[in-house]
Design an enzyme around this catalytic site. Structure first.
Site, PDB file in Angstrom:
ATOM      1  N   SER A  70       0.806  -1.223   0.000  1.00 14.86           N
ATOM      2  CA  SER A  70       0.000   0.000   0.000  1.00 14.86           C
ATOM      3  C   SER A  70       0.837   1.270   0.000  1.00 14.86           C
ATOM      4  CB  SER A  70      -0.947   0.006   1.208  1.00 14.86           C
ATOM      5  OG  SER A  70      -0.224  -0.156   2.414  1.00 14.86           O
TER       6      SER A  70
ATOM      7  N   HIS B 251      -0.610   6.120   6.136  1.00 11.06           N
ATOM      8  CA  HIS B 251      -0.122   5.882   4.780  1.00 11.06           C
ATOM      9  C   HIS B 251       0.291   7.192   4.121  1.00 11.06           C
ATOM     10  CE1 HIS B 251      -1.960   1.924   5.284  1.00 11.06           C
ATOM     11  NE2 HIS B 251      -1.303   1.537   4.204  1.00 11.06           N
TER      12      HIS B 251
END
Length: 283
Positions: free
Chosen positions: A27, A262
């Site tokens: 990711s 993230h």
């Protein structure tokens, strides 16, 4: 009579520097929830058109990009299919061809659940000892840091992936992309419990784990014929606590910015810039 000609500077600039680029990773490569998502299957991989492979493809004058990165991927998913809630991602290495000439690999944080253990466990333990290291103590058994041991093993698996890349695409320039800073630099005195809810001592410990993982990936790259893109110097001052300068989202998912913990769009641009700098110094 034949007259020799030299291509003009503008013609050289428009020629692809790399014909076929394959982006492999988890990711931190795919970029979940960074506007805009790519309409590519499987949707469960959550690839974004603002991730670093897409940006790099433009910066490095790539003829063709094949981005097969997928959220949640481990080194196992380089050679095995990955099932997501919205479809199955084929083994990522299947995207390689003999003529592939550029490969980036951003993998390792999900192996043995290391990143998931940190973000899933550490915030829940902060209240036990806000100024201490309750999470580090939680993952220490008989004096052994179990997560540090896990990231050391990850380096060997990354090396095996690099060997397979070399076998499938022997002429490719291969770069292992390190992870950017998530927590503030140790010794900076910076904390932000509303954004990164780890105990003070666990912020430094989490940085130690990430540093160890990046070190294992660097060693794998250096011993298996690849280059390492070190994101730590470039991401100094861009951790999740850095406010508007942050390259990484904090604990709260923002569907218009990025998934929690993230990289955001600025982070992806920073990673692409560092990869390009590495390419320029190694080729």
């Amino acid at each position: 009579m034949t007259i020799a000609t030299t291509p003009s500077a503008s013609a050289v600039r428009t020629q692809p520097r790399f014909d076929h680029y394959v982006a492999l990773g988890d990711s931190y490569t795919s970029g979940p929830l960074i506007p805009l998502p790519k309409p590519t299957a499987p949707l469960g991989c959550a690839r974004s058109t603002s991730n670093y492979p897409t940006i790099l493809a433009v910066k490095a004058r790539v003829g063709s990009l094949r981005d097969v990165s997928c959220g949640g991927a481990t080194t196992d998913h380089m050679t095995e299919p990955q099932r997501t809630p919205l479809g199955t991602n084929p083994p990522q290495l299947d995207a390689l061809r003999p003529g592939t000439d550029l490969v980036t690999l951003g993998i390792g944080g999900n192996d043995e659940g290391v990143f998931g253990d940190i973000i899933g466990t550490c915030p829940t333990l902060r209240d036990e000892n806000p100024s201490g290291s309750p999470c580090r103590e939680h993952f220490t058994e008989a004096g052994t840091d179990t997560l540090a041991e896990a990231v050391a093993r990850t380096g060997k698996r990354a090396g095996a992936v690099l060997d397979e890349i070399a076998a499938r695409s022997p002429h490719a320039t291969v770069l292992v992309v390190g992870y950017p800073r998530i927590t503030p630099a140790p010794g900076s005195g910076v904390t932000c419990p509303d954004v990164m809810p780890l105990a003070d001592g666990d912020l430094a410990w989490a940085d130690d784990i990430e540093t160890a993982l990046n070190g294992a990936l660097r060693t794998a790259a250096e011993t298996h014929g690849a280059s390492f893109v070190d994101m730590y110097p470039a991401s100094y001052g861009h951790d999740a606590c850095a406010g508007l300068q942050a390259w990484v989202q904090g604990k709260d998912t923002n569907p218009l910015v990025a998934m929690s913990y993230h990289p955001n769009a600025a982070g992806m641009y920073g990673i692409a810039t560092e990869i390009r700098r590495t390419l320029n110094t190694t080729s």
